[in-house]
Every structure is written in structure tokens, then in C-alpha cells.
Motif scaffolding. Structure first.
Motif, mmCIF file in Angstrom:
data_model
loop_
_atom_site.group_PDB
_atom_site.id
_atom_site.type_symbol
_atom_site.label_atom_id
_atom_site.label_comp_id
_atom_site.label_asym_id
_atom_site.label_seq_id
_atom_site.Cartn_x
_atom_site.Cartn_y
_atom_site.Cartn_z
ATOM 1 N N LEU A 57 0.834 -1.204 0.000
ATOM 2 C CA LEU A 57 0.000 0.000 0.000
ATOM 3 C C LEU A 57 0.865 1.249 0.000
ATOM 4 O O LEU A 57 0.552 2.248 -0.665
ATOM 5 N N LEU A 58 1.973 1.183 0.715
ATOM 6 C CA LEU A 58 2.930 2.298 0.742
ATOM 7 C C LEU A 58 3.425 2.623 -0.663
ATOM 8 O O LEU A 58 3.503 3.784 -1.072
ATOM 9 N N ALA A 59 3.770 1.586 -1.405
ATOM 10 C CA ALA A 59 4.273 1.793 -2.767
ATOM 11 C C ALA A 59 3.212 2.416 -3.660
ATOM 12 O O ALA A 59 3.508 3.311 -4.468
ATOM 13 N N ILE A 60 1.967 1.968 -3.522
ATOM 14 C CA ILE A 60 0.885 2.511 -4.352
ATOM 15 C C ILE A 60 0.624 3.975 -4.008
ATOM 16 O O ILE A 60 0.478 4.825 -4.899
ATOM 17 N N LEU A 61 0.577 4.294 -2.722
ATOM 18 C CA LEU A 61 0.323 5.672 -2.311
ATOM 19 C C LEU A 61 1.456 6.589 -2.739
ATOM 20 O O LEU A 61 1.230 7.732 -3.139
ATOM 21 N N ASN A 62 2.681 6.118 -2.639
ATOM 22 C CA ASN A 62 3.822 6.920 -3.058
ATOM 23 C C ASN A 62 3.712 7.265 -4.542
ATOM 24 O O ASN A 62 4.021 8.387 -4.967
ATOM 25 N N GLU A 63 3.251 6.318 -5.320
ATOM 26 C CA GLU A 63 3.089 6.543 -6.761
ATOM 27 C C GLU A 63 1.939 7.492 -7.058
ATOM 28 O O GLU A 63 2.081 8.443 -7.833
ATOM 29 N N GLN A 64 0.784 7.239 -6.435
ATOM 30 C CA GLN A 64 -0.417 7.997 -6.766
ATOM 31 C C GLN A 64 -0.368 9.425 -6.256
ATOM 32 O O GLN A 64 -0.694 10.367 -6.994
ATOM 33 N N VAL A 65 0.016 9.617 -5.004
ATOM 34 C CA VAL A 65 -0.040 10.947 -4.400
ATOM 35 C C VAL A 65 0.944 11.900 -5.061
ATOM 36 O O VAL A 65 0.624 13.057 -5.331
ATOM 37 N N THR A 66 2.156 11.423 -5.328
ATOM 38 C CA THR A 66 3.136 12.297 -5.978
ATOM 39 C C THR A 66 2.679 12.684 -7.379
ATOM 40 O O THR A 66 2.922 13.809 -7.834
ATOM 41 N N ALA A 67 2.011 11.774 -8.090
ATOM 42 C CA ALA A 67 1.512 12.104 -9.428
ATOM 43 C C ALA A 67 0.388 13.138 -9.354
ATOM 44 O O ALA A 67 0.331 14.072 -10.165
ATOM 45 N N LEU A 68 -0.495 12.989 -8.370
ATOM 46 C CA LEU A 68 -1.622 13.912 -8.241
ATOM 47 C C LEU A 68 -1.185 15.291 -7.758
ATOM 48 O O LEU A 68 -1.824 16.293 -8.073
ATOM 49 N N CYS A 151 9.615 -3.124 -6.046
ATOM 50 C CA CYS A 151 9.912 -4.415 -5.406
ATOM 51 C C CYS A 151 8.816 -4.857 -4.445
ATOM 52 O O CYS A 151 8.768 -6.040 -4.072
ATOM 53 N N LEU A 152 7.928 -3.947 -4.040
ATOM 54 C CA LEU A 152 7.040 -4.253 -2.919
ATOM 55 C C LEU A 152 5.731 -4.950 -3.286
ATOM 56 O O LEU A 152 5.392 -5.979 -2.680
ATOM 57 N N PRO A 153 4.923 -4.469 -4.254
ATOM 58 C CA PRO A 153 3.652 -5.161 -4.535
ATOM 59 C C PRO A 153 3.801 -6.637 -4.899
ATOM 60 O O PRO A 153 2.952 -7.447 -4.478
ATOM 61 N N PRO A 154 4.832 -7.063 -5.659
ATOM 62 C CA PRO A 154 4.926 -8.495 -5.973
ATOM 63 C C PRO A 154 5.095 -9.386 -4.747
ATOM 64 O O PRO A 154 4.716 -10.560 -4.781
ATOM 65 N N MET A 155 5.651 -8.856 -3.663
ATOM 66 C CA MET A 155 5.866 -9.675 -2.475
ATOM 67 C C MET A 155 4.540 -10.108 -1.841
ATOM 68 O O MET A 155 4.462 -11.164 -1.202
ATOM 69 N N LEU A 156 3.504 -9.299 -2.027
ATOM 70 C CA LEU A 156 2.232 -9.586 -1.362
ATOM 71 C C LEU A 156 1.591 -10.863 -1.894
ATOM 72 O O LEU A 156 1.094 -11.690 -1.122
#
Length: 541
Positions: A57-68, A151-156
Motif C-alpha cells: 500500500l505504501l508503494a501505491i500511495l507513493n506513486e499515486q499521491v506524488t503524481a496527483l 519491489c514491494l507489490p509483488p511480495m504480497l
């Protein structure tokens, strides 16, 4: 034939067979293997799984929030629009390309240590971003953060397949679906919160508390597996040196294509042509390599192949349907993220309930996941059909009823896909499935972005030209003077506004066509599968 002479078994084994045995070493049991099927999930292991969920979730938020929040970041660093687009493009290219290879390294260096290392690296790079001394330094930090975050979402998926008991495996997959649905939806409210009420630095620093909690949970909860460094001796260098640049070039071409006028740009032609050629070489190498990053033979399974095909279309569909309202409100009514946030929260918060409820329904043996997916796609089609009726009078409240359909549709589609891909898949094949699933998911998101931008630009020009032609034919404005100039300005604004409305309606129709195409695949390709806990083996071939 196998030689019975023990003196030759250690020295005369061909290199390919040695590498194949390395795979066996990876997949053989170790002291920290998951509990047998049907065993209860301990509190400690559950904590570790939650830690990996937080990391994803951290990786997704880092991607989305910085883009927005890109406009605010550009303002602080005095970056122009064209240069600013590269902040997103470079991050996404590195992020998507890394997901192809992350599972291999996760198994080699252990899931626990690799996840913690990736989280700490992402946090450190995020903390440094506001202090970048130059635009080039900021580019470099974002590229490195894209690698670490990828590297993070695939681990889930790997830990869900490896550690979760069959009875609750679908609930674990619902956690992964949370990162694909809830994560992007909550990005807009967070971007509004940081930029409007706190500080622009929080766009980068928001991941720190979540990362600390994730590292603590993973450190305490996941087992201490041994390193598998012997796999490095058979490292797939050809795959890395062809696959990473191939994916990065294709993503770069997709995200910069609309700005540079697609194939009219030599740069875009090089990105697409070179990326496609390298990708063919990569797939050829993966088919024959004994220790691949992608196990292409998994595509022989009908449900796995259908899952990946549907995933690509579903991600394009979900990203597109989510992007249209925000773009419309921003361009027609000048909404900022703060005004759009309630629309995103209306979708994000109920997903915390509908995702586990959908998992509970799919966990019933009498429920056919194909019917659940069909209902979800029909709801998506209904959303697009209703959205295509939009007018310039629509404001945020008019999209609430469309979001209400998404609350039910998104979990039905995503969880049905995950169930089809993972059911019957042994934990030893989890890394291969994770690499293929996650990289395709993020690549499809880039395709969706390119599709929305490219079609949006083309349709807006078309509608603008048609409206101007109609006005010219009717000769609605004559004369000279200040009043005429003011009238022309108002008329131009109305033409532009109406062109944007018609373009948004067209994009909804395109997304409806994508959903209809996915709907036609349901009765053709997948076969009936049962929940993971069921004693009847699934028909997945």
C-alpha cells in the motif's frame, strides 16, 4: 540415463541441469516453510502478512499521491510542464520494469529481508526528494525510488500463496485487491490533505510512518528463511539486460507519446521499436532459460491465461473509468484535488467492506466465479453507459451514483481474476505468477493512461473542429468592437467546454467497449474453479 557412479554426479552434470537443480533448491522445503494446508494462521504470521500489505500500500500511495500533487511539486522546484512530466514517466518506467525481476530477488535474499530493505530504501529516497539540489538530482531520486517501490507489490502475492491457509486465502487476495482499488482511490484525498492543509513535503514524507509500521510488522511476523545465494551463480543476465530496458522503453513511449505526438516523434518510434524488439528477445530467452523471471509455460493453463488477458483489460477499464470524472471536473469546472476528494472517498471507504464481502461470496463452493465476474463487468458497462450521457451541467454530485456502481463492480472483477490466476497454483510457482501478474498490471495502467490521453486529445480536436464548423456555417457573430470580442471569447470558452464534455462521453463509450470485450471472453476461455479450501481439485488446464 542417470549414471550410478557417484564420482560423476557432482562434476559431469551439464550446466543447464545444474541450473535446473538450482530451481529445485529454491523450491525444496526449508525449516521456514509455510504451515500445512488447513493449519490455523498464527497471530505472528498474520502480523507479518499485514506488514507486507502495508508495504504494498505504501508503494501505491507513493506513486499515486506524488503524481496527483505534481503541479505543486513543479511550482516549488520551478519546473516547467514538459520537464515535470518526466518526473512521473521516469518513476513509472523504473517501477514497472522492476516488478518483472523483484520476485526472483525476493526468493534469493528471502522475502523478509528483501521486503524490509525495499521499504527502507523507498523511505530514505522519499525523505531526500524535497532536498534535491537540482532537477537532475530529483530525476535520479525518483528513478531509484521507482526501482525500490516496484519491489514491494509483488511480495504480497508471494506471501499470500505461501503462508495463507486455504480457507482464508481469498481474504488475503482481497488484501492485494485493496492495493489495486482502495490505494489509487485514496490517493486524491491524501494529495489534497498534504498540499492544502499541511505541507508539500508530506507528498514525499507520507510514506515514512507507514514504512516504519510495515518494517516492524514484517520483522516480527515473517519467518527467517535462509538465503538462497546459490541461485546467483545461474543468474539470468540475458533476461535482465533485455527485459528491464524493454519494459522501461515501452512505458516511456506510452507516457510521453501524447506530448510528443506519438509516431511523428523519432524518440517515440525508437522507444516503441527498440522496446518491442528487446521484449521479443526477452520472451525467447525466458522460454528456454532454466531459471527464468517469467515462467511462460504457465500460460498453458486456461484460467491463468484468461486471468492475465482479463487483467490487462480490467486495469485499463478501472483506470480509465476512475480518471474520466477527475479530468472532466478539473478541466470543465476547475476542480482541485480538494474538491474531487469526496468523490474518491465515496469509492475508497466502502471498498473496505465490499472487498471482504466479495471474498466471502467467492469462498462459497456453490458460487461460480465466472458469474461473479460477469455481474461485475455488467455493472462496469452500466457505469460507462450512464457516464456517456453526461452534459456540461454535471458536477461532482452527478458522479456519486456512478461511483456507487463501482463499489460493487471493482471487487467482483478483480477478485474473480485473482481467484482464477492463483487457484491450484502451488507456492513454488507463486514468484513466477507474481512477476507476470504485477508487471502486466502496472504496464496496463500505463497503457490506460496513454489511451485516455491519446484518445482524449484526438477526440477533443475533432469535436472542437466540428463545433467551430457548425458555428461558421450559421454565422452567429458579426460586427466589430469590444462587445464582439467579449462575445467571441465567451463563445470560444463554450466551444472548448462542450468539446471536453463530448470527449469525456466518448471515453466512457470506449471503456464500455473494453468491458463488453472482456464479457465475451468469460463463456469462452475460463473453466469452472472452486475455492482454494475445496477438496475437489480445480479444473485449471
Amino acid at each position: 540415463m542417470t549414471s550410478a557412479n557417484p564420482s560423476t554426479t557432482a562434476t559431469d552434470v551439464p550446466p543447464v541441469e545444474q541450473q535446473t537443480r538450482a530451481i529445485s533448491v529454491q523450491e525444496e522445503g526449508t525449516p521456514a516453510q509455510p504451515k500445512p494446508a488447513g493449519a490455523a494462521l498464527s497471530l505472528r504470521l498474520a502480523t507479518g502478512l499485514i506488514g507486507v500489505l502495508l508495504a504494498s500500500l505504501l508503494a501505491i500511495l507513493n506513486e499515486q499521491v506524488t503524481a496527483l500533487a505534481l503541479a505543486d511539486v513543479q511550482g516549488v522546484f520551478s519546473i516547467g510542464r514538459d520537464d515535470g512530466t518526466w518526473l512521473t514517466t521516469l518513476f513509472e518506467a523504473a517501477n514497472v520494469a522492476t516488478m518483472v525481476f523483484a520476485p526472483w530477488f525476493g526468493i534469493t535474499f528471502t522475502l523478509k529481508r528483501f521486503t524490509i530493505g525495499a521499504v527502507l530504501t523507498t523511505m530514505l529516497l522519499g525523505a531526500l526528494c524535497p532536498f534535491a539540489p537540482s532537477l537532475q538530482a530529483l530525476y535520479l531520486l525518483r528513478v531509484l525510488q521507482g526501482v525500490a517501490g516496484g519491489c514491494l507489490p509483488p511480495m504480497l502475492i508471494i506471501v499470500a500463496l505461501r503462508y495463507l491457509p486455504p480457507k482464508i486465502k481469498l481474504y488475503g487476495l482481497a488484501g492485494y485487491a485493496l492495493t489495486a482499488t482502495f490505494g489509487p482511490a485514496v490517493g486524491t484525498p491524501l494529495a489534497a490533505l498534504w498540499t492544502e492543509y499541511v505541507s508539500w513535503q508530506m507528498v514525499f514524507w507520507q510514506i515514512v510512518p507507514l514504512g516504519i509500521a510495515s518494517c516492524a510488522a514484517v520483522r516480527w511476523g515473517l519467518p527467517d528463511d535462509p538465503y538462497k545465494l546459490e541461485r546467483l551463480s545461474a543468474f539470468n543476465w540475458t533476461g535482465l539486460l533485455t527485459g528491464f530496458p524493454a519494459v522501461a522503453m515501452l512505458v516511456t513511449g506510452l507516457l510521453q507519446g501524447d506530448r510528443l505526438d506519438w509516431l511523428n516523434s523519432e524518440f517515440i518510434r525508437v522507444m516503441f521499436g527498440g522496446g518491442a524488439l528487446l521484449l521479443v528477445v526477452f520472451f525467447f530467452n525466458e522460454w528456454f532459460h532454466p531459471l527464468p523471471f517469467f515462467k511462460l509455460r504457465l500460460l498453458a493453463r486456461r484460467n491463468f491465461a484468461h486471468g492475465l488477458m482479463t487483467l490487462a483489460g480490467a486495469v485499463i477499464l478501472l483506470v480509465g473509468v476512475a480518471a474520466i470524472p477527475g479530468q472532466y471536473l478539473a478541466r470543465v469546472h476547475a476542480y482541485r484535488p480538494l474538491q474531487t476528494a469526496p468523490l474518491s472517498l465515496l469509492l475508497a471507504l466502502p471498498l473496505l467492506i465490499t472487498l471482504p464481502l466479495t471474498a466471502a461470496v467467492l469462498n462459497l463452493r456453490r458460487v461460480d466465479s465466472r458469474w461473479v465476474m460477469t455481474v461485475g463487468l455488467l455493472l462496469m458497462i452500466a457505469t460507462c453507459a450512464l457516464g456517456s450521457l453526461m452534459t456540461s451541467e454535471w458536477i461532482r454530485v452527478n458522479f456519486y451514483w456512478l461511483q456507487a456502481l463501482q463499489i460493487m463492480a471493482q471487487p467482483m472483477v478483480i477478485l474473480s481474476i485473482l481467484m482464477g490466476v492463483t487457484t491450484g497454483l502451488p507456492p513454488t510457482e507463486g514468484p513466477f505468477a507474481s512477476a507476470m501478474f504485477n508487471s502486466l498490471k502496472t504496464f496496463s495502467a500505463a497503457v490506460a493512461t496513454a489511451l485516455i490521453e491519446g484518445l482524449g486529445t484526438g477526440r477533443e480536436r475533432f469535436h472542437s473542429n466540428m463545433l467551430v464548423d457548425q458555428l461558421g456555417n450559421h454565422a452567429v457573430v458579426t460586427g466589430r468592437g469590444v462587445d464582439t470580442a467579449h462575445t467571441l471569447a465567451q463563445l470560444a470558452h463554450r466551444v472548448h467546454e462542450q468539446a471536453l464534455v463530448l470527449t469525456s462521453a466518448d471515453l466512457y463509450r470506449v471503456m464500455a467497449c473494453v468491458a463488453i470485450a472482456l464479457l465475451f471472453l468469460v463463456p469462452i476461455l475460463p473453466v469452472r474453479i472452486y475455492p482454494p479450501w475445496s477438496t475437489t481439485p480445480p479444473s485449471s488446464h
